[in-house]
Motif scaffolding. Structure first.
Motif: not given
Length: 414
Positions: A7-16, A137-142, A182-192
């Motif tokens: 699992v990884k953070l795709v960007s520093l902007l990947d936060t609220d 978010s990373l803990l949830s994805e893991a 979120r379940r994962s970054q990919r899930t979040h992307d699909l949702v948006v």
């Protein structure tokens, strides 16, 4: 097909967005304050595997390599005019420091290889403030890649589309709010993507609108507006640092000194909404564009707020209420009806119900594959304990002695 367990953070902007707006305020007002954050799993029976935590620890270590790109920096400057050049420069050079985070796996004596996790972050507040969201978010994805794996991505974008369509057709103004759990970054992307598609397909009179997303990276990627409000930790820290007498008023005034008339949606329940309204003077009520409900009975909130605005001689019909506590489509529709009847403008921040809703049931009909119920809260500032009381007593956080002290200040121990 082999599924990658990393699992990884795709960007520093990947936060609220609120983490960045608060970081700028901290940089401006409290640059030397040291703080600690602590993780709480609100469902202690939920256990993590050793494999899950190993993957998680590696992801946290790799955050040291994440930084703002030139393109992201330029977009942030253009999309968020309330960020000062001093802050943009600071964020451009910002790097996570993994040595600020302690992660401890505690194996269960009953279930070998499974256990609980303790997470603590300590360092300068202006630096550690960005850890909260990616740590969650990373803990949830893991977890959902290693422990709970009985799910897939099929239908997630369409599910989000249907929810967005229902909200829009009921005239509801909403924003996507679901990064942390979120379940994962990919899930979040699909949702948006699904929500954006709904806004493009649905048009006509009395149609609602999607204000944007709290996730800054997905706003950047999908051409949406990054949106958000102030958070509990601002009020918690101000109380510890500046005293609890009139703490909400102090917190609002310091925030206003940084942002002027921008970003003025007040979160009311850090020390209970009743205590907040004691500091909600006519001047503040006219200045701040709205208030946010995040705990307690949401149907009690608008009538109470209406009475307060009227007592202050402020036209509440020109103010927003933002609802963000466990909001789903049905709840949003019902609360919108109440606000319409009262004359309030309503907006809805919908989080986990968008980004971690997999609606899976066991053969016995019981819900499974549910989102993790977790938080990371500010624990102390400059070694002073921080407290959050909430409008729901079971959500109080902080050391028991500190909670009792703050309750006494507000006359709650009588």
């Amino acid at each position: 097909m082999t599924v990658s367990l990393s699992v990884k953070l795709v960007s520093l902007l990947d936060t609220d967005l609120y983490k960045f707006t608060m970081q700028q305020a901290v940089l401006n007002v409290f640059p030397d304050v040291v703080c600690t954050y602590r993780f709480t799993n609100r469902t202690p029976s939920t256990l993590f595997s050793k494999e899950c935590i190993d993957i998680y620890q590696k992801a946290v270590s790799n955050l040291a390599n994440v930084s703002l790109t030139k393109s992201e920096c330029e977009w942030l400057r253009a999309s968020c005019p309330f960020f000062k050049e001093e802050y943009i420069s600071y964020l451009s050079s910002y790097r996570f420091k993994p040595n600020q985070v302690s992660i401890t796996f505690v194996e269960s004596p009953t279930f070998p290889g499974m256990g609980t996790v303790q997470i603590e972050t300590k360092g300068l507040w202006v630096e550690t403030i960005l850890w909260e969201v990616p740590l969650m978010s990373l803990l949830s994805e893991a977890y959902f890649k290693t422990v709970d794996r009985d799910w897939d991505y099929e239908g997630q974008e369409d599910l989000a589309y249907r929810k967005g369509k229902a909200l829009l057709e009921n005239g509801i103004t909403f924003l996507e709010f679901g990064t942390r759990r979120r379940r994962s970054q990919r899930t979040h992307d699909l949702v948006v993507a699904g929500l954006k598609r709904a806004t493009e397909d649905i048009s006509g009179p009395n149609i609602g609108r999607m204000v944007g997303t709290s996730n800054v990276y997905l706003a950047y990627k999908h051409g949406l507006k990054p949106s958000g409000t102030i958070a509990h930790e601002w009020f918690m820290a101000i109380g510890a640092l500046m005293g609890y007498e009139h703490v909400n008023g102090k917190a609002m005034d310091v925030w206003h000194s940084v942002y002027g008339t921008a970003n003025l949606i007040a979160l009311t329940d850090t020390f209970t909404t009743d205590v907040f309204f004691q500091d909600f003077t006519g001047e503040r009520a006219r200045l701040w564009s709205g208030i946010r409900q995040d705990s307690g009975d949401p149907f009690v909130y608008a009538p109470k707020a209406k009475a307060v605005y009227e007592s202050l001689g402020v036209d509440y019909k020109e103010r927003f209420i933002v609802y963000s506590d466990s909001v789903n489509v049905e709840l949003a529709i019902n609360l919108k009806k109440q606000c319409d009847e009262l004359g309030f403008k309503a907006m809805f921040g919908i989080g986990t119900n968008f980004t971690n809703d997999f609606q899976i049931k066991s053969s016995e009909g019981k819900e499974k594959s549910k989102a993790l119920n977790m938080v990371i809260k500010l624990s102390s500032v400059n070694d002073l304990p921080c407290v959050k009381l909430s409008d729901e007593p079971h959500k109080h956080t902080g050391e028991p002695a500190a909670i009792e002290h703050v309750r006494a200040v507000f006359g709650m121990n009588d």
